[in-house]
Design a protein around this motif. Sequence first.
Motif, PDB file in Angstrom:
ATOM      1  N   ASP A 145      49.037  31.809  62.891  1.00 38.21           N
ATOM      2  CA  ASP A 145      49.395  30.288  62.943  1.00 38.21           C
ATOM      3  C   ASP A 145      48.011  29.629  63.169  1.00 38.21           C
ATOM      4  OD1 ASP A 145      50.337  27.777  63.137  1.00 38.21           O
ATOM      5  OD2 ASP A 145      51.079  27.961  64.818  1.00 38.21           O
TER       6      ASP A 145
ATOM      7  N   HIS B 175      45.607  27.185  61.161  1.00 41.38           N
ATOM      8  CA  HIS B 175      45.173  25.821  61.685  1.00 41.38           C
ATOM      9  C   HIS B 175      43.601  25.685  61.402  1.00 41.38           C
ATOM     10  CE1 HIS B 175      48.673  25.850  64.927  1.00 41.38           C
ATOM     11  NE2 HIS B 175      49.084  25.346  63.698  1.00 41.38           N
TER      12      HIS B 175
ATOM     13  N   HIS C  35      50.951  24.306  55.992  1.00 41.73           N
ATOM     14  CA  HIS C  35      51.697  23.888  56.897  1.00 41.73           C
ATOM     15  C   HIS C  35      52.842  22.886  56.244  1.00 41.73           C
ATOM     16  CE1 HIS C  35      49.449  25.579  60.177  1.00 41.73           C
ATOM     17  NE2 HIS C  35      50.499  25.102  61.028  1.00 41.73           N
TER      18      HIS C  35
ATOM     19  N   HIS D  45      57.457  29.908  62.639  1.00 45.18           N
ATOM     20  CA  HIS D  45      56.398  29.154  62.254  1.00 45.18           C
ATOM     21  C   HIS D  45      55.069  29.858  61.820  1.00 45.18           C
ATOM     22  CE1 HIS D  45      53.802  25.577  61.759  1.00 45.18           C
ATOM     23  NE2 HIS D  45      53.106  26.238  62.838  1.00 45.18           N
TER      24      HIS D  45
ATOM     25  N   ASN E 219      53.635  30.598  57.740  1.00 43.85           N
ATOM     26  CA  ASN E 219      52.337  30.388  57.613  1.00 43.85           C
ATOM     27  C   ASN E 219      51.750  31.429  56.763  1.00 43.85           C
ATOM     28  OD1 ASN E 219      52.255  27.691  58.409  1.00 43.85           O
ATOM     29  ND2 ASN E 219      51.601  27.964  60.210  1.00 43.85           N
TER      30      ASN E 219
HETATM   31 FE   LIG Z   1      51.011  25.777  63.179  1.00 39.87          FE
END
Ligand SMILES: [Fe+2]
Length: 398
Positions: free
Chosen positions: A199, A203, A268, A282, A286
């Motif tokens: 994750d 990002h 995302h 989550h 991703n």
């Molecule tokens: Fe995230």
Amino acid sequence: MLMRRDNVRVCIPRFLQIGKGSLSELPNIISSIGNIKSPLIVTDKQMVALGYIDKIKTILSSTNLVISVFDETLPDPTDTVVLKGVELVHKNNSDCVIGFGGGSPIDTAKAISAMAKFSKNIQDYKPPGTFDKQGLPIIAIPTTAGTGSEVTHHAVIIDSRNKEKISCRGEGFVPQAAIVDYELTMSKPRRLTIDNAMDTLTHAIEAYVSKKATPFSDRMALDTIRLVTNNIYKVDKDPKDIKAREELMLAATLGGLAFTNASICLVHAMSRPLGSNFKIPHGLSNAMLLPTITEFSILSAQNKYAECSRVGSFSLKDDNDEIACKKLIDGLYKMNKDFDVPSIKTFGTNQKEFERELENMAKDAEISGAPNLNPRVPSVEEMIILYRKAWEPLGESC
Ligand SMILES: [Fe+2]
Ligand SMILES: NC(=O)c1ccc[n+]([C@@H]2O[C@H](COP(=O)([O-])OP(=O)(O)OC[C@H]3O[C@@H](n4cnc5c(N)ncnc54)[C@H](O)[C@@H]3O)[C@@H](O)[C@H]2O)c1
């Protein structure tokens, strides 16, 4: 085309207590915010079972604070859960929320902070509007090293009526303070450790290639990529590697600062509907999408992806952009293989339901606005093709 932003407004927590043992500074953090008598700890049952909430109560026992605990948050929180927390705020006259746990309890705490004082309808917080008012003070204490929610102006909440995963945003969701103590991540199992790090990596890559990237977000995004790729294999080999845990925690916070000051993009946007429809965690959703979507986007920002590749040691410093991009795609597919990331299919997703939801998921992704900030902007039809490709990716690079 990059939209140049000549100057940007950065909104970050007033206090960041970072490093080993910083949880013990919680009483000082609370008194620095001032005028707090009755905080509500927002967390989940796993945090209670692991003994963390007792530890916090012990740390706060020397204060006169009246502590209450809401431990009903769930992964991928819904507005229904948030409203239960709001009820407790009113019942106990709570004057501060302390989000303790992963992104889910922290985001729940953020939403409770807002809804305890303002609208209780989650749709009122839906982008493109922003929530910039001051709810109850928020203190964020992350335990997962992934989302960066402790420093972001986002709170991701599912509308339970239509399963829509809404990334609410605005300055009202920025915590007043955050405590970033990597010791809290030592209890994480392998799957969670990897998913959180993926994750964070997503990002950083998305912040760096975003059309809203700035020189400020770029610096943190590149450092985040370096920190994740330097440490993810180390922590997988030795989960007790303290240095690696520390650097992944730092990466999560820096990655949060990067994307909250730029944006997330297509990964995302398409990942959230997978979470709300098929309960795929989550970080995992991703990771499932990252190689496929990078492959789709890469030619539209070749120099930026090439820099991600070099900084993340996917390629050599003197590889040209074309080679660096190819190695980035190969490297992302390899990471998923090395870390046993399932495809959407092998996760156990029901194929009929997946096919049935495809168009809605692609439309939800489009409505979020994030695909427009991706280097290559997809149509809804192209997003459907990308979902199908990620159903069972072949792992080929272009
Ligand atoms: Fe995230
Ligand atoms: N607000 C933001 O800026 C932002 C950014 C990215 C993601 N998110 C959201 O955050 C949520 C995901 O958060 P997450 O990935 O941190 O996980 P999470 O909060 O959903 O937690 C996942 C599981 O990990 C357990 N866990 C947490 N810390 C642990 C620890 N130290 N040891 C053992 N178990 C632990 C929890 O109890 C839970 O069962 C999603 O809803 C996502 O959309 C928010």
